[in-house]
Design a protein around this motif. Structure first.
Motif, PDB file in Angstrom:
ATOM      1  N   LYS A  35      17.016   5.176  -1.781  1.00 24.14           N
ATOM      2  CA  LYS A  35      16.922   3.749  -1.447  1.00 24.14           C
ATOM      3  C   LYS A  35      15.484   3.257  -1.466  1.00 24.14           C
ATOM      4  O   LYS A  35      15.178   2.199  -2.004  1.00 24.14           O
ATOM      5  N   GLU A  36      14.583   4.032  -0.860  1.00 20.12           N
ATOM      6  CA  GLU A  36      13.186   3.617  -0.791  1.00 20.12           C
ATOM      7  C   GLU A  36      12.289   4.832  -0.620  1.00 20.12           C
ATOM      8  O   GLU A  36      12.641   5.783   0.075  1.00 20.12           O
ATOM      9  N   LYS A  37      11.119   4.776  -1.271  1.00 22.92           N
ATOM     10  CA  LYS A  37      10.118   5.825  -1.098  1.00 22.92           C
ATOM     11  C   LYS A  37       8.840   5.192  -0.557  1.00 22.92           C
ATOM     12  O   LYS A  37       8.482   4.079  -0.934  1.00 22.92           O
ATOM     13  N   GLU A  38       8.198   5.923   0.332  1.00 19.70           N
ATOM     14  CA  GLU A  38       6.882   5.499   0.797  1.00 19.70           C
ATOM     15  C   GLU A  38       5.847   6.542   0.406  1.00 19.70           C
ATOM     16  O   GLU A  38       5.991   7.725   0.747  1.00 19.70           O
ATOM     17  N   TYR A  39       4.828   6.093  -0.312  1.00 24.00           N
ATOM     18  CA  TYR A  39       3.679   6.938  -0.623  1.00 24.00           C
ATOM     19  C   TYR A  39       2.485   6.442   0.182  1.00 24.00           C
ATOM     20  O   TYR A  39       2.352   5.244   0.467  1.00 24.00           O
ATOM     21  N   ILE A  40       1.614   7.366   0.535  1.00 24.29           N
ATOM     22  CA  ILE A  40       0.341   6.994   1.133  1.00 24.29           C
ATOM     23  C   ILE A  40      -0.776   7.668   0.351  1.00 24.29           C
ATOM     24  O   ILE A  40      -0.585   8.724  -0.248  1.00 24.29           O
ATOM     25  N   TYR A  41      -1.917   6.998   0.316  1.00 26.03           N
ATOM     26  CA  TYR A  41      -3.099   7.577  -0.331  1.00 26.03           C
ATOM     27  C   TYR A  41      -4.197   7.613   0.724  1.00 26.03           C
ATOM     28  O   TYR A  41      -4.636   6.566   1.218  1.00 26.03           O
ATOM     29  N   LEU A  42      -4.633   8.818   1.092  1.00 25.40           N
ATOM     30  CA  LEU A  42      -5.656   8.982   2.120  1.00 25.40           C
ATOM     31  C   LEU A  42      -7.040   9.009   1.481  1.00 25.40           C
ATOM     32  O   LEU A  42      -7.266   9.727   0.495  1.00 25.40           O
ATOM     33  N   PHE A  43      -7.963   8.233   2.076  1.00 25.54           N
ATOM     34  CA  PHE A  43      -9.312   8.187   1.496  1.00 25.54           C
ATOM     35  C   PHE A  43     -10.345   7.843   2.565  1.00 25.54           C
ATOM     36  O   PHE A  43     -10.023   7.321   3.635  1.00 25.54           O
ATOM     37  N   SER A  44     -11.572   8.164   2.242  1.00 26.71           N
ATOM     38  CA  SER A  44     -12.724   7.717   3.014  1.00 26.71           C
ATOM     39  C   SER A  44     -13.781   7.305   1.991  1.00 26.71           C
ATOM     40  O   SER A  44     -13.579   7.455   0.783  1.00 26.71           O
ATOM     41  N   PHE A  45     -14.907   6.799   2.485  1.00 20.48           N
ATOM     42  CA  PHE A  45     -15.929   6.368   1.520  1.00 20.48           C
ATOM     43  C   PHE A  45     -17.314   6.366   2.153  1.00 20.48           C
ATOM     44  O   PHE A  45     -17.450   6.377   3.378  1.00 20.48           O
ATOM     45  N   GLY A  46     -18.318   6.372   1.297  1.00 21.13           N
ATOM     46  CA  GLY A  46     -19.697   6.176   1.726  1.00 21.13           C
ATOM     47  C   GLY A  46     -20.515   7.426   1.954  1.00 21.13           C
ATOM     48  O   GLY A  46     -21.728   7.412   1.802  1.00 21.13           O
ATOM     49  N   SER A  70     -11.209   7.352   8.376  1.00 20.58           N
ATOM     50  CA  SER A  70     -10.507   7.512   7.102  1.00 20.58           C
ATOM     51  C   SER A  70      -9.356   6.517   7.075  1.00 20.58           C
ATOM     52  O   SER A  70      -8.936   5.987   8.106  1.00 20.58           O
ATOM     53  N   TYR A  71      -8.854   6.279   5.866  1.00 22.54           N
ATOM     54  CA  TYR A  71      -7.921   5.168   5.665  1.00 22.54           C
ATOM     55  C   TYR A  71      -6.713   5.630   4.854  1.00 22.54           C
ATOM     56  O   TYR A  71      -6.769   6.638   4.146  1.00 22.54           O
ATOM     57  N   ALA A  72      -5.625   4.872   5.003  1.00 27.10           N
ATOM     58  CA  ALA A  72      -4.384   5.189   4.290  1.00 27.10           C
ATOM     59  C   ALA A  72      -3.883   3.938   3.569  1.00 27.10           C
ATOM     60  O   ALA A  72      -3.650   2.903   4.203  1.00 27.10           O
ATOM     61  N   PHE A  73      -3.726   4.053   2.268  1.00 31.69           N
ATOM     62  CA  PHE A  73      -3.123   3.011   1.449  1.00 31.69           C
ATOM     63  C   PHE A  73      -1.621   3.296   1.413  1.00 31.69           C
ATOM     64  O   PHE A  73      -1.198   4.314   0.881  1.00 31.69           O
ATOM     65  N   HIS A  74      -0.814   2.443   2.041  1.00 34.40           N
ATOM     66  CA  HIS A  74       0.640   2.626   2.135  1.00 34.40           C
ATOM     67  C   HIS A  74       1.340   1.778   1.082  1.00 34.40           C
ATOM     68  O   HIS A  74       1.049   0.579   0.961  1.00 34.40           O
ATOM     69  N   VAL A  75       2.288   2.369   0.361  1.00 31.49           N
ATOM     70  CA  VAL A  75       3.077   1.630  -0.630  1.00 31.49           C
ATOM     71  C   VAL A  75       4.538   2.033  -0.485  1.00 31.49           C
ATOM     72  O   VAL A  75       4.868   3.223  -0.501  1.00 31.49           O
ATOM     73  N   LYS A  76       5.430   1.024  -0.366  1.00 32.56           N
ATOM     74  CA  LYS A  76       6.870   1.282  -0.295  1.00 32.56           C
ATOM     75  C   LYS A  76       7.588   0.581  -1.446  1.00 32.56           C
ATOM     76  O   LYS A  76       7.268  -0.559  -1.780  1.00 32.56           O
ATOM     77  N   GLY A  77       8.562   1.271  -2.026  1.00 28.37           N
ATOM     78  CA  GLY A  77       9.365   0.677  -3.096  1.00 28.37           C
ATOM     79  C   GLY A  77      10.480   1.617  -3.487  1.00 28.37           C
ATOM     80  O   GLY A  77      10.531   2.775  -3.043  1.00 28.37           O
ATOM     81  N   GLU A  78      11.383   1.128  -4.330  1.00 30.26           N
ATOM     82  CA  GLU A  78      12.517   1.965  -4.751  1.00 30.26           C
ATOM     83  C   GLU A  78      12.068   3.087  -5.669  1.00 30.26           C
ATOM     84  O   GLU A  78      12.588   4.210  -5.611  1.00 30.26           O
TER      85      GLU A  78
END
Length: 264
Positions: free
Chosen positions: A113-124, A197-205
């Motif tokens: 039905k739905e998948k959630e991916y996250i991308y963990l990152f930091s910077f600088g 650190s940060y997480a880019f969250h994306v949800k979709g089918e």
């Protein structure tokens, strides 16, 4: 004599850093190949096959992935015992979470039905080397507020043809992103992680190959001032032919959750 088949939904976690993705490939260490190798060992006289809910790329990890196990003729007697045996024989970077018997009407691809991916990152600033399997550090200073604004542009239904590799005739480029945003990382913690650190969250089918990593790549370029908000909006239009040069590294990407339509 008609063959009887038994069906099981298997949930699992894995650290993808030393694997060449999910799909079995000649001469490569993959998650699927390791699962099949282990199942052959613990089911030496039984015919079986497995089918994943999706394919992850090299170095991509999962906190909640799934595959379907098809067994011919003989069912699993006690699921809890089999799960323990399966985990005992898998390497430490793969763990089975649960096993549920389903019927032949269940389809692991169509029932997703739905998948959630996250991308963990930091910077600088360069991170501790132990961070490498879990998050990606971009050494440039990034405008995080601008990245958060642009991340919302991905929400909704768009033409993502610029956000994949090697488009084929049957590639479905119109995709719907249910939600998308950048937040403080609350997913994984360790004493060697950077202070922030940060997480880019994306949800979709469903997503195309490299789609989320290219979305992340665009956000990094926005954060560095190399792409404008207008260029990102244009990249999502059907008439666009923009070539996006940056695919963010696979090691920051984690399949965080796979939800299925209600199982009867």
């Amino acid at each position: 004599m008609q063959r009887i088949r038994y069906y099981y939904l298997v949930k699992l976690q894995f650290l993808g850093f030393r694997y060449s993705g999910w799909q079995k490939q000649p001469g490569q260490k993959t998650i699927e190949a390791m699962l099949v190798k282990t199942l052959k060992f613990i089911l030496p006289d039984q015919k079986f096959k497995i089918l994943g809910a999706g394919r992850t790329d090299a170095k991509v990890s999962a906190l909640d992935a799934a595959f379907e196990l098809y067994l011919d003729d003989t069912p699993i007697e006690v699921l809890e015992d089999f799960l323990a045996l399966f985990n005992k024989n898998l390497p430490p970077d793969i763990r089975i979470l649960s096993m549920t018997e389903v019927d032949e009407s269940f389809n692991i691809i169509q029932n997703s039905k739905e998948k959630e991916y996250i991308y963990l990152f930091s910077f600088g600033e360069k991170s501790h080397p132990f961070c490498a399997p879990y998050l990606v550090t971009f050494l440039d200073n990034l405008d995080l507020d601008k990245m958060k604004t642009v991340a919302k542009y991905f929400e909704g239904t768009h033409n993502f043809k610029s956000y994949t590799a090697r488009i084929q005739e049957n590639t479905k480029v119109i995709r719907t992103v249910n939600s998308c945003g950048i937040f403080e990382n609350k997913i994984l913690e360790a004493n060697f992680f950077p202070e922030k650190s940060y997480a880019f969250h994306v949800k979709g089918e469903g997503f195309m190959r490299y789609q989320i990593r290219m979305m992340m790549g665009v956000l990094v370029q926005v954060g560095k001032g190399e792409l404008s908000e207008e260029e990102v909006l244009n990249s999502l239009k059907e008439e666009n032919n923009m070539q996006l040069p940056f695919v963010a590294p696979g090691s920051g990407l984690i399949l965080n959750q796979v939800d299925f339509h209600k199982l009867d």
